[in-house]
Design a protein around this motif. Sequence first.
Motif, PDB file in Angstrom:
ATOM      1  N   TYR A  90      -7.876   0.439   1.217  1.00 55.97           N
ATOM      2  CA  TYR A  90      -8.379   1.337   0.181  1.00 55.97           C
ATOM      3  C   TYR A  90      -9.849   1.647   0.441  1.00 55.97           C
ATOM      4  O   TYR A  90     -10.636   0.752   0.743  1.00 55.97           O
ATOM      5  N   THR A  91     -10.239   2.917   0.289  1.00 56.72           N
ATOM      6  CA  THR A  91     -11.640   3.277   0.525  1.00 56.72           C
ATOM      7  C   THR A  91     -12.567   2.637  -0.492  1.00 56.72           C
ATOM      8  O   THR A  91     -13.710   2.304  -0.184  1.00 56.72           O
ATOM      9  N   ASP A  92     -12.104   2.437  -1.737  1.00 62.76           N
ATOM     10  CA  ASP A  92     -12.983   1.800  -2.710  1.00 62.76           C
ATOM     11  C   ASP A  92     -13.221   0.338  -2.351  1.00 62.76           C
ATOM     12  O   ASP A  92     -14.267  -0.226  -2.631  1.00 62.76           O
ATOM     13  N   ARG A  93     -12.248  -0.290  -1.665  1.00 66.92           N
ATOM     14  CA  ARG A  93     -12.450  -1.661  -1.217  1.00 66.92           C
ATOM     15  C   ARG A  93     -13.491  -1.711  -0.112  1.00 66.92           C
ATOM     16  O   ARG A  93     -14.292  -2.634  -0.027  1.00 66.92           O
ATOM     17  N   ILE A  94     -13.489  -0.667   0.741  1.00 70.21           N
ATOM     18  CA  ILE A  94     -14.513  -0.592   1.788  1.00 70.21           C
ATOM     19  C   ILE A  94     -15.876  -0.472   1.150  1.00 70.21           C
ATOM     20  O   ILE A  94     -16.844  -1.114   1.550  1.00 70.21           O
ATOM     21  N   SER A  95     -15.970   0.386   0.120  1.00 67.82           N
ATOM     22  CA  SER A  95     -17.241   0.564  -0.571  1.00 67.82           C
ATOM     23  C   SER A  95     -17.727  -0.757  -1.151  1.00 67.82           C
ATOM     24  O   SER A  95     -18.880  -1.117  -1.038  1.00 67.82           O
ATOM     25  N   ILE A 144       0.825  -1.216   0.000  1.00 68.54           N
ATOM     26  CA  ILE A 144       0.000   0.000   0.000  1.00 68.54           C
ATOM     27  C   ILE A 144       0.856   1.262   0.000  1.00 68.54           C
ATOM     28  O   ILE A 144       0.584   2.222  -0.735  1.00 68.54           O
ATOM     29  N   ILE A 145       1.901   1.283   0.835  1.00 63.69           N
ATOM     30  CA  ILE A 145       2.731   2.500   0.905  1.00 63.69           C
ATOM     31  C   ILE A 145       3.881   2.460  -0.103  1.00 63.69           C
ATOM     32  O   ILE A 145       4.644   3.424  -0.225  1.00 63.69           O
ATOM     33  N   GLY A 177      -1.201   9.430  -3.347  1.00 58.50           N
ATOM     34  CA  GLY A 177      -2.261   9.907  -4.225  1.00 58.50           C
ATOM     35  C   GLY A 177      -3.514   9.065  -4.219  1.00 58.50           C
ATOM     36  O   GLY A 177      -4.457   9.332  -4.979  1.00 58.50           O
ATOM     37  N   VAL A 178      -3.586   8.031  -3.369  1.00 61.40           N
ATOM     38  CA  VAL A 178      -4.755   7.149  -3.306  1.00 61.40           C
ATOM     39  C   VAL A 178      -5.420   7.306  -1.949  1.00 61.40           C
ATOM     40  O   VAL A 178      -4.753   7.335  -0.909  1.00 61.40           O
ATOM     41  N   GLU A 179      -6.750   7.393  -1.960  1.00 58.38           N
ATOM     42  CA  GLU A 179      -7.494   7.599  -0.720  1.00 58.38           C
ATOM     43  C   GLU A 179      -7.528   6.317   0.109  1.00 58.38           C
ATOM     44  O   GLU A 179      -7.812   5.237  -0.407  1.00 58.38           O
ATOM     45  N   MET A 180      -7.233   6.429   1.405  1.00 61.66           N
ATOM     46  CA  MET A 180      -7.160   5.278   2.306  1.00 61.66           C
ATOM     47  C   MET A 180      -7.958   5.548   3.580  1.00 61.66           C
ATOM     48  O   MET A 180      -8.059   6.686   4.040  1.00 61.66           O
ATOM     49  N   LEU A 181      -8.493   4.477   4.144  1.00 63.20           N
ATOM     50  CA  LEU A 181      -9.106   4.548   5.469  1.00 63.20           C
ATOM     51  C   LEU A 181      -8.116   3.965   6.468  1.00 63.20           C
ATOM     52  O   LEU A 181      -7.628   2.846   6.290  1.00 63.20           O
ATOM     53  N   MET A 225       2.591   9.121   6.487  1.00 61.14           N
ATOM     54  CA  MET A 225       1.224   9.589   6.230  1.00 61.14           C
ATOM     55  C   MET A 225       0.836  10.667   7.230  1.00 61.14           C
ATOM     56  O   MET A 225       1.447  10.799   8.294  1.00 61.14           O
ATOM     57  N   GLU A 226      -0.178  11.399   6.851  1.00 58.40           N
ATOM     58  CA  GLU A 226      -0.663  12.480   7.712  1.00 58.40           C
ATOM     59  C   GLU A 226      -1.441  11.900   8.886  1.00 58.40           C
ATOM     60  O   GLU A 226      -2.338  11.067   8.710  1.00 58.40           O
ATOM     61  N   ILE A 227      -1.098  12.322  10.108  1.00 51.60           N
ATOM     62  CA  ILE A 227      -1.775  11.880  11.324  1.00 51.60           C
ATOM     63  C   ILE A 227      -2.551  13.061  11.890  1.00 51.60           C
ATOM     64  O   ILE A 227      -1.988  14.158  12.046  1.00 51.60           O
TER      65      ILE A 227
END
Length: 674
Positions: A303-308, A243-244, A279-283, A260-262
């Motif tokens: 990945y947020t799309d995987r959550i969706s 992922i990273i 550049g990819v949205e993550m939860l 990553m931003e905390i």
Amino acid sequence: MKKVALITIGKPTSKVIKEQLESLFADKMLVETYLLSQKKEILSADVDLFLYTKGCIRYLLIEEEQIRKPYIETERVINHKNIKEIISIPKKTDVLLVNDSQRTAYEAIQQLELIGLDHVSYHPFYPGCRKMIEASIAVTPGETHLIPAEVEKVIDLGSRILDISTIHEIIFSLELEEKFEKSCLTEYLRNIVEISKLIDESRQDAQESEKLLERIVNSIEHGIAYIGENGHIINVNTNFEKIINRDKSEVIGKEISILMEIPNNTLKDQITWITEVNGVEMLVDVQKIHFDYRSGHLMTIQYTDRISKLGHRIRRNQEKKIKQQLHTFEDYLTQNLATKQMLGKAKKFSETDATILIQGENGTGKEILAQAIHSASRRRKGAFVPVNIGALTPTLLESELFGYEEGSFTGALKGGKMGIFEIASGGTVFIDEIGDAPLDFQVKLLRVLEEKKIRRVGAMEEIPVDVRVIAATNKDLLELVDKEVFREDLFFRLNILPLNTIPLRERQEDIHYLLKIFVEQKFEEETDFLEIFDDKVIEQLINYQWRGNVRELINLVEYLSLTYDGHSIQCHELHPHMLKDSGSANHMKEDTIFLEKNALWILSTLEASAPESLGRTALRDLAVKEGYSLGEGKIRRLLKELETKALIISKGSKKGYGMTPLGKTVLECHMKRS
């Protein structure tokens, strides 16, 4: 509190899964347990969700109607808490793996090997198994009663528990995301880490233990990192590396805030947020954990799309059944030329993604048409979500279609809620009764159509959506535009691909055709169609104005099927409102139907042969005798034309054709004119 029905084959499995669910969901869920044999109780259960083990589904599939919905078919895994004794077995030892079927035995072996317990030789044993090796040790997930008596040592792993994906499906299906504060994954991983404490130190060294633990953690699809109290990374799994996009060697010992931003640059005891990584949205989810003398944080990232996708898995399971019920163009029954031309246009429209506006009277099949377009389009694998604007209050309309953010109004769910446009992304939204849309909503819908973005109620950010809109109305929208109750710009944005359904009163040939089909569907007894109705009834139905269109015709046939006593149905037995409308509103159109001489000859021949019916071969033979040059092919064409005009009716593939009342009247009109 949500109610869940848990259906299993045996009580041990039921007990273990019930305990697991209750420990995870506490006061948020009530679990009712049923055995597969309790079919009556299952069919009458009043719950929010049904959970079936795979064995149950396999048995119930022979009786599809007994599978209660909505449901989840559970996936189960070995309970990691109970594997200490297997770890202690010497390498290459022959072990019986005992379960209740061949499939479940092999499944259990696969799961044990997947988490790294592959140092022994497993041999499946189950009821009906013809071959059993000699082994002094047997391992079983709760099926100790199936173990052969000669086995010396029994290792009972207990019944398998629900896996993480099933737990998440339950959460999303019951819409418990915003209420579920406890991290399932954290508890799951905590159990795995406890394995390291259970290892028999007399046989396993630290290095081997670490490898086993690593294999278990790497088998999980989320990215996982163990972070010390000071914020430095202690260890990560392979999915975290992917992922990273960094090797483990590059990140061990680094501060997590570098990667990553905390939020507020601080790891709290429990926190969840969305951020971008490469550049990819993550939860990201962080939980504080404690192990003996030290503590730290367990971070999971996905990945947020995987959550969706995970959130939609249960919906997709249900949609398989729904999609099978969606109409296709074959379901729009007609013999009317103008209607066939309209359907041809609709089929072409289904090849595009442009907005469609269907206008037509109630009962003319606007939603059937919309479903058919969706079923034939490239979006057919996506959802078809209908919404009736007339059924929603103005205050609910916007939140239902666009969704809302947490705290946007009194009663709003924590975490907010997705709207129909988000749910249907990748599919089609069918907006019925668009003519009833309030003006302020029309403005927002216009923006959605133009920008392909929605803004939830109470939100600042816009969300892109990929939906095709099909709108429908029984009103004249241009007339509403003139009255300034419908926006002109919205009308032209909706009316890119216009379709107009045709009322039944303008499809006279369809009345006889549809009547016959609906009678075959609704009447239980196999009865000759012409014997059910008196001739005058057929005549009245053909000339009736049908204000409710096809829906009214279906309702009439259903009503008559319930009141039918075996005698020929008379005019006075029709719906009372039909008798009131049978006067001046109905007018005969028989004298407007003109036929060529060969068609007239067929009509007169059928009338002369009544009550006996004639088929193509008999008509051909009679034509030869009477000097008419009619081959069987031409007779077939003429019969089809006469049947389309509702002048004759087929009595079956081998029973020939008979005259209809309209056919008799048309023949009389021609005789008078000649």
